[in-house]
Design a protein around this motif. Structure first.
Motif, mmCIF file in Angstrom:
data_model
loop_
_atom_site.group_PDB
_atom_site.id
_atom_site.type_symbol
_atom_site.label_atom_id
_atom_site.label_comp_id
_atom_site.label_asym_id
_atom_site.label_seq_id
_atom_site.Cartn_x
_atom_site.Cartn_y
_atom_site.Cartn_z
ATOM 1 N N LYS A 25 -3.634 2.724 -2.002
ATOM 2 C CA LYS A 25 -3.292 2.822 -3.425
ATOM 3 C C LYS A 25 -1.784 2.760 -3.626
ATOM 4 O O LYS A 25 -1.291 2.055 -4.516
ATOM 5 C CB LYS A 25 -3.850 4.117 -4.004
ATOM 6 N N LYS A 28 -0.518 -0.751 -3.046
ATOM 7 C CA LYS A 28 -0.803 -1.602 -4.209
ATOM 8 C C LYS A 28 0.192 -1.339 -5.331
ATOM 9 O O LYS A 28 0.620 -2.271 -6.030
ATOM 10 C CB LYS A 28 -2.228 -1.360 -4.689
ATOM 11 N N ASN A 29 0.593 -0.078 -5.499
ATOM 12 C CA ASN A 29 1.612 0.252 -6.499
ATOM 13 C C ASN A 29 2.930 -0.431 -6.167
ATOM 14 O O ASN A 29 3.626 -0.939 -7.056
ATOM 15 C CB ASN A 29 1.814 1.764 -6.564
ATOM 16 N N GLU A 33 5.063 -3.034 -8.449
ATOM 17 C CA GLU A 33 6.405 -2.664 -8.907
ATOM 18 C C GLU A 33 7.485 -3.627 -8.435
ATOM 19 O O GLU A 33 8.540 -3.739 -9.066
ATOM 20 C CB GLU A 33 6.736 -1.246 -8.432
#
Length: 258
Positions: A25, A28-29, A33
Motif C-alpha cells: 500500500k 503504491k502511494n 505521489e
C-alpha cells in the motif's frame, strides 16, 4: 501438532501478511505521489578504464582496444534518462549546477564514479557421465562495470553501489560415441566485440534507472514504517509498463556503501 502451535503459526502468518499488505500500500502511494517528480542527473566527465593482465593464462583482453569512455557515458546517460522517464519522472540538466532544488519531488542523482575493467576470467565447464566427472577450463573476455551513485531528495542517501559483468557467450556440446566408447566434447565462444560494450551501456542505463526508482520507493516505505515502529520485510520492485509491484530477488538492487 498441538492446538497452541497451530494458533501461533496462524498469528505469525497473519502478522506477516498484514505487514506485506502495508508495504504494498505504501509503495503504491509512492508511485502515485512521484508522478510529477523532477530529477537532475549528473554523470562524470570520464570513467576510470583499465585492462588487467591475467598471469595464469599470460594474456589480456583486447575488447577495450579503441574504447571511448565519452561514447559509453553518453549512451549510458541517454538510456538512464529514458529509463527514468518510463516511470513518469522528468529528467533535466539544471542551468546552475550550484543551485539545484532538492526535496521529495525534486531529486538530485549523481553517478559520482565509474570503473570499467577489461579482464580475462576463467570459466569451468563440467561434464558428467555415468561413471566419471570431467571439467574443462576456458579463458573468457570479461568487461566489469562498477558504479557509485549519490542521491539527494532533501537528504543525502548512503552511497549506492552496483557492479555487473559482460562476458563472452559460451556454449558446449557432448556426444557419446558408442563404437569408440568415449564422449566427444566441443564448444563455441561468441567473442565480445567493442559494439557489444556500447550496447551494454544501454542495458546498464535502463537497469540503473530501475534501481534508482526502486531504491527511492523502498526508502519511502521504510521511512513510513519507522514512524509506525514497524519492521520492513522485503524490498519491492515496480514495473512501470505493467504497473505492477513485486518483491525483489537477490542482486536486483543497489547496495548501500556503509
Amino acid at each position: 501438532m498441538n492446538k497452541s502451535y497451530k494458533m501461533l503459526m496462524a498469528v505469525l502468518f497473519l502478522l506477516a501478511f498484514t505487514a506485506c499488505q502495508t508495504e504494498l500500500k505504501l509503495a503504491k502511494n509512492f508511485v502515485a505521489e512521484q508522478s510529477n517528480t523532477r530529477v537532475a542527473v549528473y554523470f562524470p566527465e570520464k570513467a576510470d578504464v583499465k585492462v588487467e593482465y591475467n598471469t595464469q593464462y599470460q594474456m589480456q583482453t583486447n575488447v577495450l582496444q579503441d574504447f571511448s569512455y565519452d561514447l559509453f557515458l553518453d549512451v549510458l546517460y541517454n538510456a538512464y534518462a529514458d529509463g527514468l522517464q518510463a516511470y513518469g519522472l522528468d529528467v533535466y540538466i539544471p542551468e546552475d549546477a550550484d543551485n539545484v532544488m532538492v526535496d521529495s519531488v525534486n531529486w538530485l542523482v549523481m553517478l559520482s564514479r565509474m570503473e570499467i575493467s577489461g579482464r580475462i576470467t576463467e570459466y569451468e565447464d563440467y561434464l558428467f557421465s555415468d561413471t566419471d566427472e570431467y571439467s574443462y577450463k576456458h579463458p573468457l573476455n570479461t568487461v566489469n562495470v562498477a558504479s557509485w551513485f549519490e542521491i539527494c531528495d532533501g537528504e543525502w542517501k548512503p552511497v549506492l553501489f552496483c557492479e555487473h559483468n559482460l562476458i563472452d557467450g559460451f556454449d558446449s556440446h557432448t556426444d557419446y560415441s558408442f563404437w569408440a566408447g568415449k564422449i566427444d566434447y566441443s564448444y563455441t565462444i561468441d567473442t565480445l566485440q567493442l559494439n557489444d560494450v556500447y550496447n551494454y551501456a544501454v542495458y546498464l542505463g535502463k537497469l540503473y534507472a530501475e534501481y534508482t526508482y526502486d531504491y527511492m520507493m523502498n526508502d519511502y516505505v521504510k521511512a513510513k514504517l519507522r514512524k509506525k515502529d514497524a519492521m520492513y520485510q522485503l524490498l519491492l520492485r515496480y514495473d512501470p509498463y505493467k504497473k505492477k509491484l513485486r518483491y525483489a530477488q537477490e542482486d536486483e538492487y543497489f547496495i548501500e556503501v556503509k
